[in-house]
Scaffold this motif. Structure first.
Motif, short mmCIF file in Angstrom:
data_model
loop_
_atom_site.label_atom_id
_atom_site.label_comp_id
_atom_site.label_asym_id
_atom_site.label_seq_id
_atom_site.Cartn_x
_atom_site.Cartn_y
_atom_site.Cartn_z
N TYR B 13 45.17 32.11 24.55
CA TYR B 13 44.61 32.73 25.53
C TYR B 13 43.27 32.39 25.45
O TYR B 13 42.54 32.72 24.65
CB TYR B 13 44.94 34.15 25.45
CG TYR B 13 44.02 35.05 26.44
CD1 TYR B 13 44.82 35.24 27.85
CD2 TYR B 13 42.97 35.69 26.35
CE1 TYR B 13 44.17 36.06 28.68
CE2 TYR B 13 42.36 36.36 27.22
CZ TYR B 13 42.97 36.72 28.40
OH TYR B 13 42.24 37.29 29.43
N GLY B 33 50.95 38.74 22.57
CA GLY B 33 52.04 38.63 23.67
C GLY B 33 53.25 39.37 23.53
O GLY B 33 53.76 39.11 22.40
N PRO B 50 52.59 37.09 29.60
CA PRO B 50 52.08 36.74 28.51
C PRO B 50 51.49 35.19 28.89
O PRO B 50 50.38 34.86 28.63
CB PRO B 50 52.40 37.03 27.40
CG PRO B 50 53.59 38.06 27.52
CD PRO B 50 53.83 37.94 29.13
N ASP B 70 44.67 33.74 19.07
CA ASP B 70 45.95 34.01 19.77
C ASP B 70 47.01 34.26 18.67
O ASP B 70 47.24 33.01 17.97
CB ASP B 70 46.13 33.07 20.82
CG ASP B 70 47.21 33.44 21.92
OD1 ASP B 70 48.37 34.40 21.05
OD2 ASP B 70 47.15 33.21 22.87
N ASN B 73 53.43 34.86 20.48
CA ASN B 73 54.10 36.25 21.35
C ASN B 73 55.31 36.73 20.31
O ASN B 73 55.70 36.15 19.42
CB ASN B 73 55.19 35.54 22.44
CG ASN B 73 54.44 35.45 23.45
OD1 ASN B 73 53.16 35.93 23.63
ND2 ASN B 73 54.88 34.74 24.70
N LEU B 101 49.23 41.67 25.40
CA LEU B 101 49.66 41.30 26.65
C LEU B 101 51.13 41.32 27.02
O LEU B 101 52.05 40.96 26.36
CB LEU B 101 49.29 40.05 26.89
CG LEU B 101 48.06 39.27 26.39
CD1 LEU B 101 47.90 37.79 26.65
CD2 LEU B 101 46.84 39.85 27.26
#
Lengths: 224, 256
Positions: B13, B33, B50, B70, B73, B101
């Motif tokens: 990100y 995410g 995300p 980051d 996810n 996110l």
């Protein structure tokens, strides 16, 4: 088998539906509009070079301005920076030497740089580069030669198909700034927009076309 | 984070490097995410948010104002709620700001659950019972349309601060009491449908994107956690919704 129908060609698209001409056709009262197909040198972003093509396609005959001529595209050498800047500067200078005013359309900010050098060379005096997005400059004398920088990257995100920021100017605000620019506008560069080439780009293309129209009108006015 | 995702993206990100929680330092942000999907309604697509935010954040003009990593996810098919709660708690223990996110609104509820006594600033069109009952008052931003009566009574009795979308758009966004620390929850459906359609809820008459950014940017809070939910990027082909989310995050973190 039927005879083939005679093929109909539409007119070749040109900026604002203007007649297509060449350097020899230019007269001092003309406004030349030229495509600039280079987007990898100064604030590079791919696809900015397609703005000229897009604006020609979006232009419709019928509202063309008198004295405006589509001069085609500049010869560019985007992989050879020095050669490119020399060539673009020389071509811009050749146009300005005729006494005509001109606007470059499309590409990145490198066109503005070359145009500024060419204007300086031809006018032999201080030429101010005035940016539309920086607001009105109202302290220039009426006869002061000006190159207008119209960075379409300053449009607010809502006007673009691929926004990169929320804030910015509306086309109406840009046009008002262009109209309000004082001095003798001898040239302009319209750049900084990578238009989506399908229907998603309709809004930004129409906005850019309206701004180009305002630029050519302002150029036609000359010193004011 | 899955290997597929690692391969498909060079940076995380806003250009942050992908990394692990152990690499984060105090004062940094940890972007996480949670691609969960909404369970009700026809406006699905929050699971794509995300990665859409990561992609869009590479192309915006503004810079991300803080350092961090980051963290990829979470797997939305497993017990992501438990894992998310644990990760948020670990980050807070190490003075790392979780930037989560989403995902659907359950993502934010999980983050709020990990910080039960922390005040919340909630940007969303409708008040929620599960947020209103928290022990600390919530600041409600961007309310729009008819609110559920029993929750509204509770909000009025406890004198919670609220501003409607219209009030904020008209510049009546001052008067927030100062608060040292809070959780920021931005549900993207707070935005007006006509300006940014990429949300899981329809909100005609919602906030304008620029208003959301400026209101959050003007709040001098020390955000303990930030959560974005309700973003359905496939509903907004131009990406105005992602752009608004990114500029709102930048505005919030710019005050950190």
């Amino acid at each position: 088998m039927r005879d083939a129908a005679p093929m109909q060609f539409d007119a070749i698209p040109s900026f604002l539906g203007a007649p297509i001409g060449d350097l020899e056709d230019l007269m001092p009262h003309h406004v030349a509009v030229i495509g600039y197909f280079c987007d990898n040198l100064d604030r590079p972003a791919p696809e900015q070079r397609y703005l000229a093509r897009q604006l020609r396609y979006a232009s419709r005959p019928g509202n063309e301005q008198t004295n405006t001529i589509d001069l085609g595209d500049l010869n560019v050498f985007p992989l050879e920076r020095n050669k490119h800047l020399c060539a673009v500067t020389a071509q811009c200078a050749a146009i300005l030497t005729t006494g005509a005013r001109m606007t470059l359309v499309g590409g990145d900010a490198s066109g503005l740089e070359a145009l500024g050098i060419a204007a300086q060379k031809v006018m032999g005096s201080d030429v101010a580069v005035v940016s539309v997005s920086d607001g009105v400059v109202d302290n220039l004398p009426k006869a002061h030669p000006i190159v207008l920088s119209v960075d379409l990257g300053a449009l607010a995100g809502i006007w673009k198909s691929r926004p990169r920021r929320l804030g910015g100017l509306s086309p109406t605000q840009m046009i008002a700034q262009i109209d309000a620019t004082q001095g003798d506008v001898i040239a302009a560069a319209l750049f900084g927009l990578a238009p989506a080439l399908d229907d998603r780009g309709r809004t930004e293309t129409r906005a850019a076309l309206a701004i180009l129209h305002a630029v050519t009108e302002r150029l036609a006015k000359g010193a004011c | 984070m899955t290997n597929v995702q690692k391969r498909s993206m060079i940076t995380g990100y806003a250009g942050l490097p992908f990394g692990k929680l152990s690499q984060c330092e105090a004062g940094c942000v940890g972007v996480l995410g949670v691609p969960s999907e909404v369970e009700h309604g026809s406006r699905t697509g929050t699971a794509l948010a995300p990665d859409a935010l990561r992609k869009m954040s590479q192309n915006v003009d503004s810079d991300f104002p803080v350092r961090g990593f980051d963290l990829g996810n979470l797997n939305p098919t497993g017990d992501w709620s438990h894992t998310l709660g644990q990760l948020v708690t670990q980050m807070l223990d190490r003075n790392i700001v979780p930037l989560v996110l989403g995902g659907a609104s359950e993502v934010a509820l999980t983050v709020l659950g990990a910080l039960p006594d922390m005040p919340v600033v909630a940007a969303m069109p409708m008040v929620r019972q599960d947020v209103a009952v928290r022990s600390t008052n919530t600041v409600w931003l961007g309310l729009n349309n008819v609110q559920p009566a029993e929750v509204w009574d509770q909000i009025c009795q406890r004198k919670m601060i609220w501003r409607s979308a219209r009030q904020l758009d008209e510049g009546r966004g001052d008067g927030f009491e100062m608060c040292n620390a809070a959780i920021l929850w931005v549900d993207i459906s707070v935005l007006d449908l006509g300006h940014a359609a990429g949300a899981d809820g329809l909100n005609p008459g919602g906030m304008e994107p620029e208003t959301l950014v400026s209101v959050i940017g003007a709040m001098a809070y020390r955000w303990q956690a930030i959560v974005i939910t309700g973003l359905a990027p496939c509903r907004d082909t131009r990406g105005m919704s992602e752009l608004t989310a990114i500029e709102t995050l930048n505005a919030a973190l710019g005050n950190a």
